[in-house]
Design a protein around this motif. Structure first.
Motif, PDB file in Angstrom:
ATOM      1  N   ILE A  77       0.807  -1.612  -0.159  1.00 23.17           N
ATOM      2  CA  ILE A  77      -0.307  -0.181   0.041  1.00 23.17           C
ATOM      3  C   ILE A  77       0.780   1.392  -0.142  1.00 23.17           C
ATOM      4  N   GLN A  78       0.292   2.512  -1.014  1.00 23.76           N
ATOM      5  CA  GLN A  78       1.834   3.491  -0.973  1.00 23.76           C
ATOM      6  C   GLN A  78       0.523   4.623  -1.455  1.00 23.76           C
ATOM      7  N   ARG A  79       0.735   5.789  -1.211  1.00 21.62           N
ATOM      8  CA  ARG A  79       0.475   6.626  -1.682  1.00 21.62           C
ATOM      9  C   ARG A  79       0.790   7.142  -2.947  1.00 21.62           C
ATOM     10  N   VAL A  80       0.500   7.819  -3.646  1.00 20.11           N
ATOM     11  CA  VAL A  80       0.319   7.924  -4.945  1.00 20.11           C
ATOM     12  C   VAL A  80       0.557   9.582  -5.566  1.00 20.11           C
ATOM     13  N   GLY A  81       1.831  10.166  -6.057  1.00 17.26           N
ATOM     14  CA  GLY A  81       1.636  11.676  -6.231  1.00 17.26           C
ATOM     15  C   GLY A  81       0.726  12.484  -5.614  1.00 17.26           C
ATOM     16  N   GLU A  82      -0.343  12.161  -6.525  1.00 13.40           N
ATOM     17  CA  GLU A  82      -1.672  13.166  -6.295  1.00 13.40           C
ATOM     18  C   GLU A  82      -2.018  13.375  -4.290  1.00 13.40           C
ATOM     19  N   GLU A  83      -2.285  14.022  -3.668  1.00 16.02           N
ATOM     20  CA  GLU A  83      -3.101  13.893  -2.473  1.00 16.02           C
ATOM     21  C   GLU A  83      -4.090  13.061  -2.046  1.00 16.02           C
ATOM     22  N   ASN A  84      -4.297  12.188  -1.120  1.00 18.46           N
ATOM     23  CA  ASN A  84      -5.217  11.789  -0.701  1.00 18.46           C
ATOM     24  C   ASN A  84      -5.890  10.193  -2.487  1.00 18.46           C
ATOM     25  N   LEU A  85      -4.610   9.996  -3.543  1.00 22.27           N
ATOM     26  CA  LEU A  85      -4.319   8.937  -4.492  1.00 22.27           C
ATOM     27  C   LEU A  85      -3.756   8.123  -4.005  1.00 22.27           C
ATOM     28  N   VAL A  86      -4.664   6.218  -3.463  1.00 22.62           N
ATOM     29  CA  VAL A  86      -3.686   5.308  -3.028  1.00 22.62           C
ATOM     30  C   VAL A  86      -3.530   4.357  -3.560  1.00 22.62           C
ATOM     31  N   MET A  87      -2.971   3.624  -3.697  1.00 20.16           N
ATOM     32  CA  MET A  87      -2.049   2.554  -4.655  1.00 20.16           C
ATOM     33  C   MET A  87      -2.316   1.287  -4.170  1.00 20.16           C
ATOM     34  N   ILE A  88      -3.217   0.595  -3.919  1.00 19.62           N
ATOM     35  CA  ILE A  88      -3.037  -0.894  -3.065  1.00 19.62           C
ATOM     36  C   ILE A  88      -2.925  -2.102  -4.720  1.00 19.62           C
ATOM     37  N   ARG A  89      -2.144  -2.801  -4.119  1.00 15.67           N
ATOM     38  CA  ARG A  89      -1.271  -4.252  -4.798  1.00 15.67           C
ATOM     39  C   ARG A  89      -1.060  -4.884  -3.998  1.00 15.67           C
ATOM     40  N   VAL A  90      -2.289  -6.224  -4.404  1.00 14.70           N
ATOM     41  CA  VAL A  90      -1.770  -8.124  -4.033  1.00 14.70           C
ATOM     42  C   VAL A  90      -1.699  -8.610  -4.721  1.00 14.70           C
ATOM     43  N   PRO A  91      -0.293  -9.887  -4.417  1.00 11.21           N
ATOM     44  CA  PRO A  91      -0.462 -10.785  -5.200  1.00 11.21           C
ATOM     45  C   PRO A  91      -1.305 -11.948  -5.792  1.00 11.21           C
ATOM     46  N   VAL A  92      -1.072 -12.605  -6.498  1.00  4.05           N
ATOM     47  CA  VAL A  92      -1.935 -13.837  -7.129  1.00  4.05           C
ATOM     48  C   VAL A  92      -2.441 -14.998  -5.406  1.00  4.05           C
ATOM     49  N   ILE A  93      -3.826 -14.709  -4.745  1.00  6.50           N
ATOM     50  CA  ILE A  93      -4.008 -15.448  -3.857  1.00  6.50           C
ATOM     51  C   ILE A  93      -4.945 -16.886  -4.520  1.00  6.50           C
ATOM     52  N   LYS A  94      -3.874 -18.346  -5.068  1.00  3.20           N
ATOM     53  CA  LYS A  94      -4.428 -18.937  -5.627  1.00  3.20           C
ATOM     54  C   LYS A  94      -6.024 -19.672  -4.884  1.00  3.20           C
ATOM     55  N   GLU A  95      -6.613 -19.940  -3.955  1.00  2.00           N
ATOM     56  CA  GLU A  95      -8.046 -20.105  -3.340  1.00  2.00           C
ATOM     57  C   GLU A  95      -8.468 -19.015  -3.880  1.00  2.00           C
ATOM     58  N   GLN A  96      -9.325 -19.273  -4.620  1.00  2.00           N
ATOM     59  CA  GLN A  96     -10.529 -17.975  -4.297  1.00  2.00           C
ATOM     60  C   GLN A  96     -12.007 -18.529  -4.102  1.00  2.00           C
ATOM     61  N   ASP A  97     -12.653 -17.566  -3.545  1.00  2.00           N
ATOM     62  CA  ASP A  97     -14.479 -17.893  -3.645  1.00  2.00           C
ATOM     63  C   ASP A  97     -15.488 -18.127  -4.408  1.00  2.00           C
ATOM     64  N   GLY A  98     -14.888 -17.558  -5.594  1.00  2.28           N
ATOM     65  CA  GLY A  98     -15.565 -16.709  -6.891  1.00  2.28           C
ATOM     66  C   GLY A  98     -15.543 -15.381  -6.564  1.00  2.28           C
ATOM     67  N   GLU A  99     -14.939 -14.694  -5.720  1.00  3.03           N
ATOM     68  CA  GLU A  99     -15.026 -13.490  -6.059  1.00  3.03           C
ATOM     69  C   GLU A  99     -13.917 -12.691  -6.492  1.00  3.03           C
ATOM     70  N   ASP A 100     -13.810 -11.697  -7.054  1.00  2.00           N
ATOM     71  CA  ASP A 100     -12.311 -11.130  -7.497  1.00  2.00           C
ATOM     72  C   ASP A 100     -12.017 -10.436  -6.062  1.00  2.00           C
ATOM     73  N   GLU A 101     -10.708 -10.493  -6.742  1.00  2.00           N
ATOM     74  CA  GLU A 101      -9.837  -9.423  -5.076  1.00  2.00           C
ATOM     75  C   GLU A 101      -9.386  -8.016  -5.453  1.00  2.00           C
ATOM     76  N   SER A 102     -10.174  -7.185  -5.821  1.00  2.00           N
ATOM     77  CA  SER A 102     -10.901  -6.397  -6.653  1.00  2.00           C
ATOM     78  C   SER A 102     -11.581  -6.021  -5.473  1.00  2.00           C
ATOM     79  N   GLY A 103     -12.787  -6.307  -5.601  1.00  3.39           N
ATOM     80  CA  GLY A 103     -13.610  -6.645  -5.222  1.00  3.39           C
ATOM     81  C   GLY A 103     -13.721  -6.753  -3.788  1.00  3.39           C
ATOM     82  N   LYS A 104     -13.121  -7.755  -3.204  1.00  6.37           N
ATOM     83  CA  LYS A 104     -12.976  -7.891  -2.050  1.00  6.37           C
ATOM     84  C   LYS A 104     -12.212  -7.108  -0.967  1.00  6.37           C
TER      85      LYS A 104
END
Length: 226
Positions: A77-104
């Motif tokens: 998790i890191q702040r991007v150049g502009e104010e109040n803008l945040v970038m979240i990166r998560v690696p691949v998770i093998k076990e999924q319950d049908g819902e996409d990671e961005s939605g979670k």
């Protein structure tokens, strides 16, 4: 009256430079070993990227806690150049319950900060196959860069060394069309060039290539430390 020219005794201070180089290498390579190897971004390993803009910027630790509660303990998790803008990166998770990671991630942020506390500006998922293709492209770029730099260094310092290096470089590039691990191919190419330097006693070319390897390792180690 001429101003005195600044001079620095590089040879006289070589031991200091050796010590600094060794310390940097040990710290960098030690960091890579302790972290279990080089940690690649999701562009290479695959994963999910979500970029959100908060109306009121919360603490990064609070965002991290919300994302971790959603099951993403390895999120970046890191702040991007502009104010109040945040970038979240998560690696691949093998076990999924049908819902996409961005939605979670977005649901976790809504539960923690409110539904209207942010807007999602970007949400992308990169599969492992795409990541592996990007990794191979990056390796090819590194291979071509190394071959070009070695050729230039050889011609600049030991012009008679340019031909055998050119042969090695052409072979390395030609073998990329085969199903050969590029990391192995690059390693073999470096060893072959250094062996040729030692055999033909091309001291300047050998020193320049060692310096190139040293600088690359120091850079990788510094990135690992940060």
């Amino acid at each position: 009256m001429e101003k005195p020219k600044f001079t620095f005794d590089f040879i006289g201070n070589r031991m200091t430079a050796f010590v600094i180089s060794i310390v940097l290498l040990v710290l960098g390579l030690g960091s890579i070993a302790l972290r279990g190897g080089i940690k690649f971004g999701i562009d290479f390993s695959g994963g999910t990227l979500v970029q959100v803009r908060f109306s009121e910027m919360p603490e990064i630790d609070a965002i991290r806690s919300a994302v971790e509660q959603a099951g993403f303990s390895d999120a970046s998790i890191q702040r991007v150049g502009e104010e109040n803008l945040v970038m979240i990166r998560v690696p691949v998770i093998k076990e999924q319950d049908g819902e996409d990671e961005s939605g979670k991630i977005q649901k976790a942020l809504q539960a923690a900060f409110g539904e209207k506390s942010f807007e999602t500006e970007e949400a992308n998922q990169i599969g492992p196959q795409v990541g592996s293709e990007l990794w191979r492209s990056a390796q090819l770029s590194m291979l071509f860069m190394f071959a070009g730099m070695v050729l230039y260094i050889s011609w600049r310092f030991e012009s008679k060394f340019a031909f055998p290096v050119a042969v090695i470089a052409v072979l390395m590039i030609g073998l990329t069309s085969w199903n050969i691990a590029l990391t192995l191919l690059i390693s073999v190419g470096i060893i072959a060039v250094l062996a040729a330097c030692i055999y033909f006693e091309y001291h300047f070319a050998f020193a320049a290539i060692i310096a190139l390897i040293h600088d690359s390792l120091v850079t990788i180690g510094a990135l690992s430390l940060t």
